[in-house]
Design a protein around this motif. Sequence first.
Motif, mmCIF file in Angstrom:
data_model
loop_
_atom_site.group_PDB
_atom_site.id
_atom_site.type_symbol
_atom_site.label_atom_id
_atom_site.label_comp_id
_atom_site.label_asym_id
_atom_site.label_seq_id
_atom_site.Cartn_x
_atom_site.Cartn_y
_atom_site.Cartn_z
ATOM 1 N N GLY A 113 0.815 -1.216 0.000
ATOM 2 C CA GLY A 113 0.000 0.000 0.000
ATOM 3 C C GLY A 113 0.847 1.263 0.000
ATOM 4 O O GLY A 113 0.528 2.245 -0.673
ATOM 5 N N LEU A 114 1.947 1.250 0.743
ATOM 6 C CA LEU A 114 2.844 2.405 0.773
ATOM 7 C C LEU A 114 3.617 2.533 -0.524
ATOM 8 O O LEU A 114 3.820 3.640 -1.023
ATOM 9 C CB LEU A 114 3.805 2.311 1.964
ATOM 10 C CG LEU A 114 3.161 2.497 3.335
ATOM 11 C CD1 LEU A 114 4.154 2.183 4.438
ATOM 12 C CD2 LEU A 114 2.633 3.911 3.469
ATOM 13 N N ARG A 115 4.065 1.400 -1.089
ATOM 14 C CA ARG A 115 4.769 1.458 -2.381
ATOM 15 C C ARG A 115 3.868 2.056 -3.440
ATOM 16 O O ARG A 115 4.285 2.908 -4.226
ATOM 17 C CB ARG A 115 5.236 0.063 -2.807
ATOM 18 C CG ARG A 115 6.344 -0.510 -1.958
ATOM 19 C CD ARG A 115 6.989 -1.737 -2.590
ATOM 20 N NE ARG A 115 6.077 -2.679 -3.190
ATOM 21 C CZ ARG A 115 5.570 -3.750 -2.577
ATOM 22 N NH1 ARG A 115 5.895 -4.029 -1.334
ATOM 23 N NH2 ARG A 115 4.758 -4.561 -3.215
ATOM 24 N N GLU A 116 2.613 1.627 -3.459
ATOM 25 C CA GLU A 116 1.670 2.142 -4.450
ATOM 26 C C GLU A 116 1.378 3.620 -4.209
ATOM 27 O O GLU A 116 1.376 4.415 -5.145
ATOM 28 C CB GLU A 116 0.376 1.325 -4.417
ATOM 29 C CG GLU A 116 0.556 -0.077 -4.968
ATOM 30 C CD GLU A 116 -0.686 -0.934 -4.804
ATOM 31 O OE1 GLU A 116 -1.609 -0.552 -4.038
ATOM 32 O OE2 GLU A 116 -0.728 -2.004 -5.435
ATOM 33 N N GLU A 166 8.611 1.947 -7.466
ATOM 34 C CA GLU A 166 8.646 0.825 -8.403
ATOM 35 C C GLU A 166 9.445 -0.337 -7.808
ATOM 36 O O GLU A 166 10.349 -0.127 -7.004
ATOM 37 C CB GLU A 166 9.307 1.266 -9.711
ATOM 38 C CG GLU A 166 8.603 2.399 -10.423
ATOM 39 C CD GLU A 166 7.308 1.967 -11.076
ATOM 40 O OE1 GLU A 166 7.213 0.812 -11.523
ATOM 41 O OE2 GLU A 166 6.391 2.806 -11.143
ATOM 42 N N THR A 167 9.097 -1.545 -8.222
ATOM 43 C CA THR A 167 9.886 -2.719 -7.827
ATOM 44 C C THR A 167 10.289 -3.459 -9.093
ATOM 45 O O THR A 167 9.424 -3.753 -9.914
ATOM 46 C CB THR A 167 9.080 -3.658 -6.903
ATOM 47 O OG1 THR A 167 7.862 -4.002 -7.543
ATOM 48 C CG2 THR A 167 8.803 -3.001 -5.575
ATOM 49 N N GLU A 194 12.349 7.499 1.418
ATOM 50 C CA GLU A 194 11.646 8.335 0.439
ATOM 51 C C GLU A 194 11.866 7.785 -0.955
ATOM 52 O O GLU A 194 12.959 7.335 -1.274
ATOM 53 C CB GLU A 194 12.196 9.766 0.446
ATOM 54 C CG GLU A 194 11.842 10.579 1.635
ATOM 55 C CD GLU A 194 12.327 12.012 1.494
ATOM 56 O OE1 GLU A 194 12.679 12.433 0.374
ATOM 57 O OE2 GLU A 194 12.357 12.698 2.507
ATOM 58 N N PRO A 195 10.837 7.863 -1.799
ATOM 59 C CA PRO A 195 11.048 7.438 -3.179
ATOM 60 C C PRO A 195 12.013 8.370 -3.897
ATOM 61 O O PRO A 195 12.015 9.578 -3.640
ATOM 62 C CB PRO A 195 9.653 7.512 -3.800
ATOM 63 C CG PRO A 195 8.845 8.357 -2.881
ATOM 64 C CD PRO A 195 9.488 8.319 -1.538
#
Length: 98
Positions: free
Chosen positions: A24-27, A32-33, A49-50
């Motif tokens: 949920g946090l990645r989205e 990206e993974t 942070e992204p």
Amino acid sequence: MVSSTSEPTVVRVSQKGQATIPKGLREKFGIETPGEVFVYEDEGRIVVEPVPSPDELHGIHAEGHERGEATERLRELRDEEKRREAKRAERLRPSEDE
């Protein structure tokens, strides 16, 4: 099932020091993974942070942009996140009435 990204989640840390950022946090933050994130300490906390995508930084070196503008944008993003974290910490802090 929809999960909240504002509530703390326990994440295991492997023997190699690896932890998985919840989906949920990645989205929510567009991580990206596979991908990359910034990890640093700020006021005694670990911050993840992204890394801004090339699209977010597109044209940053084009004519008309000042030197250091990308760095300034990253600082703005970090400051925005700090404000969100402060609000979240305030919500989670027990009131003095309790």
